[in-house]
Design a protein around this motif. Structure first.
Motif, mmCIF file in Angstrom:
data_model
loop_
_atom_site.group_PDB
_atom_site.id
_atom_site.type_symbol
_atom_site.label_atom_id
_atom_site.label_comp_id
_atom_site.label_asym_id
_atom_site.label_seq_id
_atom_site.Cartn_x
_atom_site.Cartn_y
_atom_site.Cartn_z
ATOM 1 N N THR A 1 7.876 -19.283 -43.743
ATOM 2 C CA THR A 1 8.633 -19.329 -45.080
ATOM 3 C C THR A 1 9.652 -18.347 -45.241
ATOM 4 O O THR A 1 10.516 -18.814 -45.865
ATOM 5 C CB THR A 1 7.257 -19.067 -45.930
ATOM 6 O OG1 THR A 1 6.445 -20.039 -45.812
ATOM 7 C CG2 THR A 1 7.983 -19.396 -47.306
ATOM 8 N N MET B 1 13.488 -19.472 -45.897
ATOM 9 C CA MET B 1 14.304 -18.999 -47.277
ATOM 10 C C MET B 1 15.488 -18.526 -46.786
ATOM 11 O O MET B 1 16.516 -18.444 -47.522
ATOM 12 C CB MET B 1 13.378 -18.445 -48.081
ATOM 13 C CG MET B 1 12.216 -19.106 -48.876
ATOM 14 S SD MET B 1 12.627 -20.575 -49.536
ATOM 15 C CE MET B 1 13.912 -20.097 -50.855
ATOM 16 N N CYS C 1 17.843 -21.213 -45.864
ATOM 17 C CA CYS C 1 18.469 -21.966 -47.080
ATOM 18 C C CYS C 1 19.337 -21.003 -47.858
ATOM 19 O O CYS C 1 20.130 -21.825 -48.676
ATOM 20 C CB CYS C 1 17.203 -22.009 -48.005
ATOM 21 S SG CYS C 1 16.075 -23.539 -47.467
ATOM 22 N N ARG D 1 16.247 -26.746 -49.946
ATOM 23 C CA ARG D 1 15.963 -25.370 -50.324
ATOM 24 C C ARG D 1 14.694 -25.428 -51.587
ATOM 25 O O ARG D 1 13.761 -24.479 -51.458
ATOM 26 C CB ARG D 1 17.211 -24.845 -51.138
ATOM 27 C CG ARG D 1 16.892 -23.359 -51.912
ATOM 28 C CD ARG D 1 17.824 -22.675 -52.357
ATOM 29 N NE ARG D 1 18.957 -23.432 -53.141
ATOM 30 C CZ ARG D 1 20.241 -22.900 -53.076
ATOM 31 N NH1 ARG D 1 20.611 -21.679 -52.378
ATOM 32 N NH2 ARG D 1 21.346 -23.782 -53.710
ATOM 33 N N CYS E 1 11.342 -25.672 -49.525
ATOM 34 C CA CYS E 1 10.943 -24.673 -48.974
ATOM 35 C C CYS E 1 10.732 -23.618 -49.590
ATOM 36 O O CYS E 1 9.561 -22.844 -49.660
ATOM 37 C CB CYS E 1 12.240 -24.076 -48.334
ATOM 38 S SG CYS E 1 12.661 -25.129 -46.562
ATOM 39 N N ARG E 2 11.379 -23.445 -50.974
ATOM 40 C CA ARG E 2 10.868 -22.512 -51.961
ATOM 41 C C ARG E 2 9.448 -22.995 -52.629
ATOM 42 O O ARG E 2 8.737 -22.099 -52.968
ATOM 43 C CB ARG E 2 11.973 -22.623 -53.092
ATOM 44 C CG ARG E 2 11.733 -21.363 -54.236
ATOM 45 C CD ARG E 2 12.792 -21.501 -55.454
ATOM 46 N NE ARG E 2 14.109 -21.446 -54.884
ATOM 47 C CZ ARG E 2 14.902 -20.477 -54.451
ATOM 48 N NH1 ARG E 2 14.324 -19.441 -54.459
ATOM 49 N NH2 ARG E 2 15.773 -20.665 -54.226
ATOM 50 N N ARG F 1 6.903 -21.511 -50.458
ATOM 51 C CA ARG F 1 7.090 -20.066 -50.496
ATOM 52 C C ARG F 1 6.190 -19.562 -51.694
ATOM 53 O O ARG F 1 5.591 -18.431 -51.810
ATOM 54 C CB ARG F 1 8.349 -19.651 -50.613
ATOM 55 C CG ARG F 1 8.628 -17.954 -50.864
ATOM 56 C CD ARG F 1 9.881 -17.632 -50.694
ATOM 57 N NE ARG F 1 10.072 -16.123 -50.662
ATOM 58 C CZ ARG F 1 10.744 -15.438 -51.504
ATOM 59 N NH1 ARG F 1 11.589 -15.920 -52.526
ATOM 60 N NH2 ARG F 1 10.777 -14.063 -51.364
ATOM 61 N N GLU G 1 9.511 -18.194 -58.849
ATOM 62 C CA GLU G 1 10.210 -19.366 -57.850
ATOM 63 C C GLU G 1 9.763 -20.653 -57.971
ATOM 64 O O GLU G 1 10.202 -21.493 -57.689
ATOM 65 C CB GLU G 1 9.578 -18.709 -56.449
ATOM 66 C CG GLU G 1 10.301 -17.468 -55.885
ATOM 67 C CD GLU G 1 11.886 -17.532 -55.486
ATOM 68 O OE1 GLU G 1 11.626 -17.995 -54.040
ATOM 69 O OE2 GLU G 1 12.501 -17.494 -56.062
#
Length: 591
Positions: free
Chosen positions: A237, A241, A244, A274, A277-278, A281, A297
């Motif tokens: 992760t 980020m 990204c 992004r 992926c966020r 996260r 986030e």
């Protein structure tokens, strides 16, 4: 690649056009998508200029990266037609596969199926070629979705053979990811994760195209979390980020309120991966105890997630709800779980635990029972089912259903195997059941607290090693109860103090209040009036001004149970009101 044939009025115009197209091709090669889109779009709008099939394909890619999904589809349709006109079945087949992918993302399954059929028509009769890798990849995913691991393995093996023959780093990395998914579904965990590591290393080293890098991060992070491989999830992760961030500049947050609706497109120049992926996260930050950052986030992920990845937005809303619930912000958690549900996610087990905190135990039990019944093959999402079973254990114990809690804990124990995150969850559940007076693994004559202690100590060690603070603090609360049962008051107070510190740092106010109440209750071994320890806890919270609802939330019990405790307290103390009970508490130093 030669310049396109352009029908313009003079050599100067032809030269200028050729230069612009070459600049666009250079931008594509550099994956400078906003620049490439602007150049190719301008050329395509000119009434006397025609882009080649390859340039149209590049325009489709640039439009997708720039957030113009409809334009991407339109350009790809034209690219397919141009390849067909040139009798280029490999080019046409690849464009048809991309159209299948894009239509599926847009929620148009019939169109997606039609273009997949066309891709097969173009490619399946040809000698082996790299483009057939994408068909094999689709075959593997479809076989897994239909519970056919043998078919998935055959498809991923074919994909690997084609990828090796192509010499393409992109295709080789994708083939390893596909093989990893197949092996994981077969329970071959070690082999699967080794292949996944290999594919992700190629991404982190910058060896792959942007599209394949984004795909791999999204797929790998999902695999890591579903397989409950928390250390890998943390590592990959963070890598995702970092990828990204540059060279795309993010937009500033839009305030501190609830997440805003997901936009229809991603603004030009941003990385479409992004938001996805966020969202992954957020789940990692939640477990690590970085709750303020996780919630921030989550809000940002909901702004950034593309329209064809709304399941990621749903996951972000759900994770925000979990943070809010544990902080005692129950109304905010209710809204977040509702948003997750609107986007297609079953908001369990978080919603059931919210209902438990609200004293709505019937809703909690029913929600978990339905979620477990609807859950598919546990091998597909080990962590998801394990979380449901852990919550089922907690809720069952709260309503006094110790056999039901034991059944859920035993299933969780079987699922956990030697996976560290799941093992810590299973040991926690079995320790809680043992503390309640039942459970497997020890002789029937062993006292409950003695059966619970080794399980809970192993669970605590597991959570601490994983650096998951909230769950570790919850185990400390259980350990304190077991320590007090064996007469070790000092050990109990140490566990409670450590738990309270963690809860206060995280902002888990209900748990912090509960730990503080138990610490206060440990000052004396004999309680006046024949009160039990739990009745003394309830009386202290009444004396502090707590309503039945407040007390239920603080002690994680139902309001009905609070009422029953109050009736017992009034009877034992010979009082008839909360005011009189409060006076008794202060007179006997219970507050």
């Amino acid at each position: 690649m030669s310049a396109p044939t352009l029908h313009t009025a003079g050599a100067t115009a032809e030269a200028g056009t050729a230069d612009a197209v070459e600049h666009a091709r250079d931008a594509v090669a550099r994956e400078s998508w906003a620049e490439a889109y602007a150049l190719l779009h301008a050329q395509d709008l000119h009434p006397t200029r025609a882009l080649t099939a390859t340039d149209l394909s590049a325009l489709a890619d640039a439009a997708w990266w720039s957030g113009h999904v409809d334009e991407s589809v339109a350009a790809r349709l034209r690219a397919h037609s141009a390849y067909v006109a040139a009798d280029d079945h490999r080019g046409a087949g690849l464009e048809a596969w991309w159209l299948h992918y894009e239509y599926a993302g847009l929620g148009r399954p019939a169109a997606a199926a039609g273009w997949l059929h066309r891709a097969r028509h173009h490619l399946e009769g040809l000698p082996d070629c790299p483009e057939q890798c994408f068909l094999a990849w689709t075959d593997a995913e479809e076989a897994l979705a239909h519970g056919d691991p043998a078919g998935a393995l055959a498809a991923s093996d074919r994909m690997t053979r084609l990828a090796v023959g192509s010499g393409s780093p992109d295709l080789l990395a994708l083939s390893r990811q596909a093989a990893s998914s197949t092996l994981l579904a077969q329970g071959r965990r070690g082999e699967a994760l080794s292949l996944l590591d290999d594919a992700i290393c190629a991404a982190t080293a910058g060896e792959l195209s942007g599209m394949v890098t984004g795909w791999l991060y999204c797929l790998a992070l999902t695999q890591c979390m579903e397989a409950a491989d928390f250390p890998r999830a943390v590592e990959w992760t963070n890598a995702a980020m970092e990828w990204c961030a540059p060279p795309w500049a993010g937009r500033p947050p839009e305030g501190d309120g609830e997440p805003v609706p997901v936009p229809a497109t991603v603004p030009s120049g941003e990385n479409p991966f992004r938001g996805v992926c966020r969202a992954h996260r957020v789940d990692v930050l939640d477990l690590l105890g970085s709750w303020a950052l996780a919630e921030a986030e989550a809000r940002q992920a909901c702004r950034e997630v593309p329209a064809d990845c709304l399941e990621s937005a749903a996951a972000a809303y759900y994770a925000a709800g979990d943070v809010q619930r544990r902080q005692g912000r129950l109304d905010a958690a209710t809204h977040s779980y509702a948003h997750a549900h609107e986007l297609g996610r079953i908001p369990q087990p978080g919603l059931a635990l919210l209902r438990l905190a609200q004293g709505r135990t019937d809703a909690a039990v029913a929600g978990l029972r339905l979620a477990l019944a609807c859950w598919g093959d546990s091998r597909h999402d080990l962590l998801g089912r394990s979380r449901l079973l852990g919550a089922t254990t907690e809720v069952a114990l709260a309503v006094g259903d110790v056999p039901g809690a034991a059944e859920a804990a035993d299933e969780l124990d079987v699922l956990a195997g030697d996976v560290p995150l799941l093992r810590a969850m299973a040991d926690t559940a079995r320790g809680a059941v043992a503390l309640a007076g039942t459970g497997a693994g020890t002789s029937p004559g062993t006292p409950a607290h003695e059966r619970a202690l080794p399980l809970l100590r192993r669970a605590l060690a597991g959570w601490l090693e994983l650096r998951v603070p909230y769950e570790a603090a919850q185990v400390r609360m259980l350990l304190a109860a077991a320590d007090r049962a064996v007469g070790d008051e000092e050990a109990a107070r140490l566990e409670l103090a450590a738990a309270r510190t963690v809860f206060e740092r995280l902002g888990a106010e209900p748990d912090a209040r509960r730990a503080a109440a138990l610490l206060s209750g440990g000052k004396r071994r004999r309680l006046p009036g024949g009160l039990t320890a739990r009745e003394a806890e309830v009386l202290r919270l009444v004396a502090e001004g707590g309503t039945n609802k407040d007390i239920a939330q603080a002690l994680v019990i139902s309001e009905h149970t609070v009422s029953r405790h109050l009736n017992n307290i009034f009877a034992k103390l010979g009082v008839g009101s909360r005011a009189a009970a409060t006076a008794y508490a202060y007179a006997h130093d219970l507050v």
